[in-house]
Design an enzyme around this catalytic site. Structure first.
Site, PDB file in Angstrom:
ATOM      1  N   SER A   1      34.535  39.908  42.724  1.00 23.64           N
ATOM      2  CA  SER A   1      33.267  40.941  41.392  1.00 23.64           C
ATOM      3  C   SER A   1      32.785  39.793  41.265  1.00 23.64           C
ATOM      4  O   SER A   1      32.087  40.025  40.330  1.00 23.64           O
ATOM      5  CB  SER A   1      34.566  41.002  40.266  1.00 23.64           C
ATOM      6  OG  SER A   1      33.811  42.388  39.858  1.00 23.64           O
TER       7      SER A   1
ATOM      8  N   LYS B   1      31.688  48.521  43.211  1.00 19.87           N
ATOM      9  CA  LYS B   1      31.686  47.850  44.830  1.00 19.87           C
ATOM     10  C   LYS B   1      31.907  48.089  45.585  1.00 19.87           C
ATOM     11  O   LYS B   1      31.884  47.518  46.154  1.00 19.87           O
ATOM     12  CB  LYS B   1      31.910  46.027  43.976  1.00 19.87           C
ATOM     13  CG  LYS B   1      31.612  45.500  42.222  1.00 19.87           C
ATOM     14  CD  LYS B   1      31.789  42.943  42.337  1.00 19.87           C
ATOM     15  CE  LYS B   1      31.011  43.252  40.978  1.00 19.87           C
ATOM     16  NZ  LYS B   1      31.219  43.387  39.646  1.00 19.87           N
TER      17      LYS B   1
ATOM     18  N   SER C   1      33.524  47.479  37.632  1.00 19.09           N
ATOM     19  CA  SER C   1      33.387  46.991  39.104  1.00 19.09           C
ATOM     20  C   SER C   1      34.076  47.062  40.474  1.00 19.09           C
ATOM     21  O   SER C   1      33.573  46.524  40.675  1.00 19.09           O
ATOM     22  CB  SER C   1      33.767  45.480  38.971  1.00 19.09           C
ATOM     23  OG  SER C   1      33.079  44.430  37.867  1.00 19.09           O
TER      24      SER C   1
END
Length: 493
Positions: free
Chosen positions: A332, A158, A155
């Site tokens: 997230s 991102k 993640s």
């Protein structure tokens, strides 16, 4: 078996729900401008400042603007307690700001190496670790350990997704969902713009607008309005709707029209059961809202494009992109991340698909002169194991977001979870841990992959950006404390 991914806390700060209270955890040059845009100053020193500043747009960015507008005052604002002279200063700020000046001493790379070297070989980190640490004010790499090695980022990708979206669209951009009425006033089309945060309450407001327009078109302007046929248009997105790991509780089908991210349990973050027909569900909810608003709807909603001559009779706009980017990072949020990747693709003239988003994000980061060598953006969320980034790219992204000349990128920093306080770092630091309130970082977790990338202020008052990417770990329970120790060590050098 479903991909193992991080499970965000159910209690981080949220612009729609206000701040949370801290509880004890059981799991284990430009600098002043940079810090104002990248660190919640009160959060770094006291719980009271967290509650005074509030979350995201209601707190951090308002504090940043207040600081810039009142440079002769001390620190951020006590929001909601104004005086004729302007906002009152937050009590914690005076103790922090003086240290964060352009005169701060330069970090000693040798000291940094001495602090980190014993930690990079921690068994919990698995078979391979790549790392980068840079001084955001100068861009100088202070520490590198395989810094240009492409790794699976999970993640932490991102950070790239939100940077590209903010760079292309700007922090004030809002995603529009519209209702279009055919020239004969007999067909109403709900047109998805790609806002995954659309809610039933928003559809009710749109239904009321549409009902008013239909009544104005009627002969006597009185209830009931209609009848109309209802269609829904999802043509803004192209390509496959399902993420490669789907079906999965961590992401809904990626469509241009959905409500509440396709969640079926009323949650607004973390894993949840998802609908397999987000667009159809949204259309049926809109039909119900229209009926309650006095509009007769004939038949079941069906998918169809709005007519070219159709006129817009209702519009809902999402929260600003700045808030969406922050929510993506703090929680997230995979659904918003994929939406932002597609919005970037549309703005760059690419198809709004996984492939189009990959090209758009890559090209925008190249435009920002970032080191994209070896990077591969298979998706915008980091759920795809084919994703690759280097630690050097992540720290360059964070440094670019801290650039005083690029204030539009600041939400990349203000959205980072805060150790011991918010988002996916809420439960990772004890209340009295050395890094609590000082480390701000995006987490990443897949099976055997663990990552942490963010910022920390060192003892010299320099804002450091770091990225630690590990692979081959046997468990998140072993890897996460080792990553947290690396980030905490930066605050102590």
């Amino acid at each position: 078996m479903a991909e193992q991914v991080e499970e965000p806390s159910v209690r981080p700060s949220d612009p729609w729900r206000g701040p949370k209270f801290l509880t004890t955890k059981h799991n284990g040059s430009h600098t002043w401008q940079v810090i104002a845009g990248s660190a919640t100053l009160g959060l770094a020193v006291a719980v009271g400042a967290v509650l005074a500043a509030g979350p995201w747009d209601n707190g951090q960015r308002k504090a940043e603007r207040a600081l810039a507008a009142a440079a002769d005052r001390t620190g951020g604002a006590h929001h909601g307690r104004t005086t004729p002279e302007g906002p009152r200063p937050a009590p914690s700020a005076p103790a922090v700001l003086p240290a964060l000046t352009a005169a701060a001493a330069a970090q000693d790379p040798a000291g940094l190496r001495a602090a980190l070297t014993p930690l990079v070989d921690a068994p919990g980190l698995g078979k391979k670790l790549a790392a980068s640490v840079v001084d955001t004010a100068t861009g100088e790499q202070l520490y590198g350990h395989g810094a240009t090695t492409p790794m699976t980022p999970a993640s932490t990708i991102k950070i790239a997704t939100t940077t590209a979206a903010l760079s292309v669209l700007g922090p004030d951009h809002r995603i529009a969902t519209t209702a279009a009425l055919s020239p004969d006033s007999r067909t109403l089309t709900l047109v998805g713009g790609g806002d995954p945060t659309l809610a039933k309450a928003d559809l009710r407001a749109m239904a009321a607008e549409a009902a008013d327009a239909l009544r104005e078109d009627g002969e006597d302007g009185e209830d009931p309005a209609g009848p109309v046929r209802l269609t829904y248009d999802v043509s803004r997105y192209t390509g496959p709707e399902l993420h490669p790991i789907s079906p999965n509780e961590n992401i809904a089908p990626v469509t241009a029209l959905m409500i509440d991210e396709g969640r079926l349990d009323g949650s607004d973050r973390g894993p949840a059961d998802r609908t397999d027909d987000p667009a159809g569900d949204a259309a049926r909810a809109f039909a119900e809202a229209l009926e309650k608003a006095g509009v007769q709807v004939t038949g079941a909603p069906r998918e169809a494009r709005a007519a070219d001559e159709a006129r817009t009779v209702a519009t809902h706009r999402s929260a600003p992109l700045s808030a969406l980017a922050e929510r993506t990072l703090t929680n997230s949020d995979n659904d918003i991340a994929e939406a932002l990747a597609r919005q970037t693709a549309i703005a760059k003239g690419e198809k709004a698909s996984f492939a189009g988003a990959r090209r758009a994000v890559t090209n925008e980061l190249k435009k920002l002169q970032l080191p994209v060598g070896g990077a591969h953006f298979a998706d915008g969320s980091g759920l795809d194991r084919k994703d690759r980034v280097t630690p050097a790219l992540l720290t360059a992204l964070l440094a670019r977001a801290a650039d005083p000349d690029r204030p539009g990128l600041r939400p990349v920093l203000t959205g980072l979870p805060i150790a011991g306080f918010s988002g996916t770092l809420d439960g990772r630091y004890e209340r009295d841990a050395a890094g609590t309130g000082l480390v701000r970082a995006k987490t990443g977790t897949l099976r055997g992959v663990n990552s942490l990338a963010g910022t920390v202020v060192d003892r010299q008052g320099r804002l450091l950006a770091f990225a630690f990417l590990a692979s081959g770990s046997t468990s998140a329970a072993g890897a996460e404390p080792a990553l947290d120790a690396l980030a905490t060590a930066l605050a102590g050098v």
